[in-house]
Structures are given as C-alpha cells and as structure tokens.
Motif scaffolding. Structure first.
Motif, PDB file in Angstrom:
ATOM      1  N   PRO B 339       0.845  -1.205   0.000  1.00 42.50           N
ATOM      2  CA  PRO B 339       0.000   0.000   0.000  1.00 42.50           C
ATOM      3  C   PRO B 339       0.878   1.252   0.000  1.00 42.50           C
ATOM      4  O   PRO B 339       1.751   1.399   0.863  1.00 42.50           O
ATOM      5  N   ASP B 341       0.304   4.354   0.682  1.00 37.40           N
ATOM      6  CA  ASP B 341       0.162   5.371   1.725  1.00 37.40           C
ATOM      7  C   ASP B 341       0.651   4.908   3.096  1.00 37.40           C
ATOM      8  O   ASP B 341       1.074   5.713   3.917  1.00 37.40           O
ATOM      9  N   SER B 342       0.648   3.615   3.345  1.00 36.73           N
ATOM     10  CA  SER B 342       0.958   3.171   4.703  1.00 36.73           C
ATOM     11  C   SER B 342       2.197   2.288   4.809  1.00 36.73           C
ATOM     12  O   SER B 342       2.731   2.094   5.893  1.00 36.73           O
ATOM     13  N   SER B 343       2.672   1.746   3.702  1.00 35.71           N
ATOM     14  CA  SER B 343       3.738   0.743   3.810  1.00 35.71           C
ATOM     15  C   SER B 343       5.112   1.360   3.998  1.00 35.71           C
ATOM     16  O   SER B 343       6.039   0.692   4.436  1.00 35.71           O
ATOM     17  N   GLY B 344       5.258   2.621   3.632  1.00 33.19           N
ATOM     18  CA  GLY B 344       6.600   3.208   3.677  1.00 33.19           C
ATOM     19  C   GLY B 344       7.414   2.886   2.436  1.00 33.19           C
ATOM     20  O   GLY B 344       8.554   3.327   2.316  1.00 33.19           O
ATOM     21  N   HIS B 346       7.769   3.631  -1.351  1.00 31.86           N
ATOM     22  CA  HIS B 346       7.307   4.489  -2.455  1.00 31.86           C
ATOM     23  C   HIS B 346       8.508   4.949  -3.258  1.00 31.86           C
ATOM     24  O   HIS B 346       9.657   4.808  -2.825  1.00 31.86           O
ATOM     25  N   SER B 428       9.178  -3.950  10.518  1.00 32.18           N
ATOM     26  CA  SER B 428       8.439  -2.895   9.824  1.00 32.18           C
ATOM     27  C   SER B 428       7.107  -3.451   9.349  1.00 32.18           C
ATOM     28  O   SER B 428       6.981  -4.617   9.008  1.00 32.18           O
ATOM     29  N   ARG B 429       6.082  -2.595   9.336  1.00 30.71           N
ATOM     30  CA  ARG B 429       4.775  -3.004   8.819  1.00 30.71           C
ATOM     31  C   ARG B 429       4.675  -2.561   7.378  1.00 30.71           C
ATOM     32  O   ARG B 429       4.736  -1.380   7.068  1.00 30.71           O
ATOM     33  N   GLY B 431       2.129  -3.700   5.477  1.00 34.87           N
ATOM     34  CA  GLY B 431       0.798  -4.017   4.979  1.00 34.87           C
ATOM     35  C   GLY B 431       0.895  -5.335   4.232  1.00 34.87           C
ATOM     36  O   GLY B 431       1.952  -5.946   4.158  1.00 34.87           O
TER      37      GLY B 431
END
Lengths: 434, 434
Positions: B339, B341-344, B346, B428-429, B431
């Motif tokens: 994801p 927006d949330s996974s970090g 990009h 780390s999360r 997602g």
C-alpha cells in the motif's frame, strides 16, 4: 562581485601565458622560445589506425568486433587507468625498470601526476617542496596554487647542489617544517639542459634516504639522448625513495595527454601502510575521474605494435633533434665569437632534450626579451622566468626542438648582433668579436 | 615512512571505490548500481572516422592533408581548449543559450570543471560550498580533499529547499563564513532523479543574486528527457550568478573525457575585475596543461557533422533510456504491491536521466546492500552513500541506464522479495502485498 584568492594573481601563474603572448605578438620572429616537440614527427593518423587494430586485444577480448571493442573502451573505467600493464612492459624493456603495474597511476599528462602528488603527499602548513633552480614552472606554480611552500636549491652542470640541499633540509627542520620531496629533472633538464651525473645521482638518493625525503624524478626527455650512455634512473637506484613521473608527450605526441606516476612507494595513512597508488587514486578520481581510455588505448596500440619497445621509434626522433642541436651549437660557435673566458658569453652542450642555456654579461629580463623580439625578430626566454626569485637573471633558454633548420643559423646570427649591441649599451665588456 | 594527510582517509573519498568493489564481488548479480550510459549507444568508431574527415576544418585549414592536420591538432595548444566555438554553437542551437566562446573552459570531463571551480573560487578558511542533499559525491569529496567546508540543504521533489537554503546562508554569515556557491543538478538529479520546478528555479536564482552567491549548475543528463517540456536552465534565468557545468559523457561517450564550464561570470582578482575563465585557465594549466585536443576534435567532428545540434542523436538515446525507465516503473508497480500510503515503500517517477529513488521502511545501509546482493543477487545503492551525514538512510538509488531489459523485471521481483522479508525481520509493517 566575488573576490578570488590573491594566490591566483601571483606572477608565477602567468609565466606560461606570457610565453604564448610574446610568440603571438611577433609571429614573424624566429622563435627559440617554445619547448615543443616537432609536429612533423607525430604519427597520429597511424596511431588511430592502430587503435582500431588493437582495440579488442587491449580490452582483453581478441575476437570482438572493432566497433564494439571501441565502445567498451569508451565506457567509464578504472581510475588509475587501463594500460598499466603496457606501460610497465615498456619501462622494463626500454629502461630495465621493474614496476608492479598495479601501482602505476595513468594521468592526464605528467602535469596531472605532479598535481596529484602535491594534493596527496603535502600538508601545506607543514610540508615543503624543494626544487632545483632554475625550475620547470609547472611544479612550483602548482605548489603555489595549493598553498605549498617551495624552497630552491641550485642546479649545477652535474646536478642538484647537494651541500645546498643538506643545508636547506636542516634549515627547514629548525623551522619545524618537513622537507617532503625534492623535484628534479635529472636528464636534460627543462630549462637548463643539464644532466645529473652518476655520482650525484647516487649521492642524492643516499641523502634522500637518510632524510626520509622523497624524490620526484620527472623524466619527459630521457629517451631523447643524442650521445653518450644514459646514467641510471634515480628510480632504479632507490625504488623506495623515488616517484618516477613519465610522459609520452615527447616520444609520441602531446595530444595524447598521457603521463603516469609510479605509485609503489609506501606511505602511512591514518596509521595504515598503503602504497601511494591507493591514495593517489582517490585524488585522481576527484580531479578527473579517469584519463581518456581512448587516448590510453591509442598509446597502448603503439606499444603493442612496437613490441613494447620505443627504442627504434625514438632513435628516429633523436636523429632529428640531434641535427637541430648540432646546428644550434655550430651556429653559436660561428656567430658568438666572443672570448669564452672573459666575455661572459658561454653556453652548455646538452646531451639530449630540447634546451640550451646561454649566459650573457648583462641582465636578460622580460624587457630584454621584448626588445630582442622587436629589434632583431628573435625570441628566446629569460632563464629568470624559471627562477624562484631574482637568480639566473643573466641567462636565457634556447629551445632547438621546433625551429626549422634554415632559421637556426639566421636566428643565432641576429641574436649575436643583439647581444653585441646590448652589451655595448649596458657597458659590458665582451671583448672583440673575431 | 611518510604520513599522508588524514583527509585522504575520509570515508567519503572511498564511496566510488565501494561501488566498484560490490559490483566485482557479485559479478552474477543483477545490478541497478552503476550510473553509466549504455555502451551499446556509443558511436566511437564513427566518431574517429569523423575526426579524420573534419580535422583540417577544425584546425581552420580546410585544404590540409588529414595526417598533417591530425599531427597539428596533437601539438600542445590553448589551455582553455580548441573547440569552444563548436560547444558555444551547440549550446545556442540545442538550448538557446548564448555564451561567448572565449569564456568557455574545456575540461577533462565535468569532474575537472568542478575541481577547477573549487580551486579558483574558494578560500578554504572562509568560503563554504552549499550543496543539495543527497548529493553527487564527486563535488563534496573534492571539497573535502581541498579542505573546503560543505553544508547540505535538502533536495525536495521540486528542487532545493529554499527556506533551508536561506537559513543556512544566515547561519554561515553569523559564523563569519561566506556561502560562496550552491551546487545542484536541476535536471534529473544524481542520485535522486528529481527535477527542479520552474518556480523553484526562478526563486533560487533570485535568492542567489540577493545573497551574492554563485550557483554551480551541473547538467549532465539534461538532454536525456523522456517526457514533458524542459524548464529553462538556471544559466538562462540568471547568466551572471550561474556557472554551467556541461558534459558529453552521457550524450556521446564518457571516454571522450570532455566537459566544460561557462567562465563568463565576473570575479575580482586583487581588485581587478576579470572573467572567471581567466582565473580558471590558470588552475587548468596547472592541473593538466590542457584537455586532449584529439578528444576535443573528435567531439567537434560530431558537432560539425550534426550541424551543431545534438537533438536528433539524443532522441535515439532518449527512446532507449525511456524504455528502460518505463520497464523499471512497470516492474515496480507489478512487484512492489505494498500500500503506497501506509507501507513506507514508495518511489518517484523521473522525467529523464538514469535514476529512481525507492524509499523503504527500514534502514538501507551498506550492510543491507551487501545482504541484498548475497541473498537475492541484486545490487542497488543506499541513498546514504550520497548523503553528508546520516540522512536518507531509508532509501536506495536504482539506476536503469545500463540494465538489460530482461533483467529489469526479474531484478525488481527479487528486490521486492528482499524488501518484504527484511521488513518482516526488522519489524516494519508493510501491509499485505496484494
């Protein structure tokens, strides 16, 4: 408006420019000024053909198509160069010198090799460069630009004055300074033409070892010897104290811009012993990434074609330059008919290289140079242009390397008449020309 | 044993070496590491043929035989180069930029241009170089070698952070320091791939003018634009505050080792106003005498043949690199199914050049780079290698310029699996990958 460092205004940084300016201003003059190899002797077209022929071999891929090999060579590559094995073989065969190829650093001409040595080995606040005087300005001006102190010692007919060198070293140590290295051109020095004798070479190396001082042996003219047997390289006498600076500008052509330094001496970096080539590589990567691999390969192709021996090629050049040297010396004998012992006019007989020093009994300044150009259409270079301070003000450098034969005799005839009339005006006694 | 300056032990001076080492150690790995142009696109053999064809014209002697023309070109020559008129015409036609050819300084690649700027414009005790971060190490390591202080300001997606720049300038002035110049790569920055927006360009130039600070505009990738219209060069916005650094390594081939700097800004030398080209010439003559005139002429021959417009030639290169960029971005869309927006995880979409930045939610250190190479046989470069300090430690640079098409998808697939497992181990999360 941004102020730049005052250092850039130092006159020494302009001396090369001055030479260009005087030659452009008197284009019709006979010029003994530029210390250039003769372009008639270059073999550029042949060299580019050899580059195409040997490119796959140089790359280590003998079967590869020429265009693909050239493309691969033209990629970014090894900082210290790609032809170190070829240069090492040439040094072994032509000079009997063994240098581990891994420690050779291929540079943008010998000038970059000097610059890298100054950048890596000198801490400006502490380390001093000693150099023979008169001196090639490329090294002392570079030191000035980098804020490194230089100290001159006299270059005599048989090499550096070792007593003066000893005294300079002791004086520096008393000031808390470190005499880091001596710069010298032992074979056919630029500007003087002098060659360091075997005995002085041996004593110089012993002194450098005792004093833990490096020697920068700059050797661009060494293969252009016109008579006699060569004394050994300083590098051969003491490999551990000497950094050899080499160039192919005079043996092939300056447009290659290929030089090298022998980086096999050991230095201490933060307590770790490393070869100079390792630290030089860092400076090299930051001054120019690497040296054009296409020009490196062009040189390697010539070396491969010639079996890594430049002797036969250089013999042709030596014949050419020997002829010009002999013509110049003969013209001086013919026209400079002043009593040798009393007139103050005398000159040396270089065994090779491009340069003769002529002493006169009056100050030969930049102004005198201009006057000589304006009145008799002859350009020579004041030796003071190569001096640290005011020494060597009664002498000039004559380059014979690029003067057409027909001009040599006429140029010396005119120079003799200038010397005669200038001496008379300045009250010097020349004796009676015979 | 001679101690060399501690400066040569600084890790920043080794960063280029580190890159070579990792690539050599994992020769079978898919490597997104080296920022190199693709050798398949070089036209070296053709260029050497054009050199022969145009040599007499370049020399200004159209009737001269090829071999004689080549020999003359290979002689010592003008310090600032012999192809300044050709480069100026190309800049005019391809960029609409007017620069007096007399003020161009042709250098041994763009790296020497940087080195010369640092040598001539900075007094180390006083003058500071500001640079965008992450930064091309060639400039900051060179500054370190010369003892020049550097200060980072953040490079954002749309260019240098101007608020941070203002603050850095004020802070330096309070310390009695002079912020002399800002170094930046406005088009497709190395390493980030970011391009400075038109608005930021205009505001940056206005700020530099107000602060009497130069801008060093390094522009090696500018002609390799894959979409959209180019914003103006900083040099076009404010010719008096900007020094343009150019290179032909990416548009032709690195083996030329030809770069240049625009030396038309005025500086004050001991109270006299002179163009930068005049003082740069002094430094250039001492760093390398001049740039190989044969390589210069090889470049000029291409420019003559192409009517001094590189546009059509570069369009072919742009197609090639655009294809690789698109393949890399598509592969990341395909395999990096975290994801946004949330996974970090990009990344950016560069409009040109060679580089993409990928952010991950864990520290991507040198050690992580080695682990990635060892476990999934993929090499990428930690962005921290291009940082001044510890910033940018959760990102990597991916170069797509020299990766074979077939390897791009597979390389990204493996990298994705490494990122997934490393994130899991490091807590780390990410997602859930879809």
């Amino acid at each position: 408006m941004l102020n730049v460092s005052e250092r850039l205004g130092e006159p020494i940084l302009d001396s090369m420019h001055f030479l260009n300016e005087i030659v452009e201003r008197y284009p019709q003059a006979i010029s003994f000024a530029p210390g250039r190899p003769s372009a008639d002797l270059f073999v550029v077209d042949e060299s580019l053909e050899l580059l195409r022929k040997h490119a796959p071999t140089i790359l280590g891929k003998p079967g590869l198509a020429t265009d693909k090999a050239l493309n691969e060579i033209a990629q970014y590559g090894r900082t210290n160069g790609i032809i170190h094995h070829h240069v090492a073989r040439q040094l072994l065969q032509d000079e009997g010198l063994t240098i581990d190829p891994e420690h050779l650093v291929i540079t943008n001409g010998c000038q970059e090799a000097m610059f890298i040595l100054l950048l890596t080995l000198f801490t400006p606040s502490r380390d001093v460069l000693v150099a023979t005087e008169p001196v090639y300005q490329g090294i002392t001006a570079a030191a000035k630009l980098l804020g490194i102190q230089t100290v001159p010692i006299c270059l005599r007919a048989d090499g550096p004055d070792l007593d003066e060198l000893s005294m300079a070293i002791q004086a520096l140590r008393r000031e808390g300074k470190v005499p880091r290295a001596l710069y010298t051109i032992p074979d056919f020095d630029n500007p003087s033409g002098n060659t360091t004798s075997l005995q002085t070479r041996q004593r110089l190396c012993a002194l450098a070892r005792r004093e833990n001082m490096l020697i920068f042996e700059d050797s661009p003219y060494r293969m252009l010897r016109y008579e006699g047997a060569p004394p050994p390289l300083l590098k051969a006498i003491d490999p551990e104290q000497v950094v050899l600076l080499g160039s192919y500008s005079k043996t092939l052509f300056p447009g290659l811009r290929i030089g090298y330094l022998s980086g096999d001496v050991e230095v201490s970096l933060s307590g770790r012993v490393v070869p100079l080539s390792e630290v030089a590589s860092k400076a090299k990567s930051l001054s120019s990434i690497n040296t054009s691999p296409l020009m490196q390969a062009t040189l390697a192709a010539q070396l491969i074609e010639k079996g890594h021996r430049l002797g036969a090629h250089v013999a042709v050049l030596a014949d050419h330059y020997r002829g010009r040297r002999d013509a110049l010396l003969a013209a001086m004998e013919r026209h400079f008919r002043f009593p040798r012992d009393s007139s103050g006019v005398h000159w040396n007989r270089p065994e090779g290289g491009f340069f003769v020093t002529v002493h006169v009994p009056f100050e030969f300044s930049m102004q005198t140079m201009r006057e000589c150009a304006a009145t008799v259409d002859v350009i020579t270079v004041p030796l003071s242009l190569f001096a640290f301070a005011t020494a060597h003000d009664r002498a000039m450098r004559l380059s014979f390397s690029a003067v057409p034969y027909d001009d040599i005799d006429e140029g010396v005839r005119r120079l003799s008449s200038f010397v005669t009339s200038f001496a008379a005006r300045s009250g010097s006694r020349l004796g009676i020309p015979a």
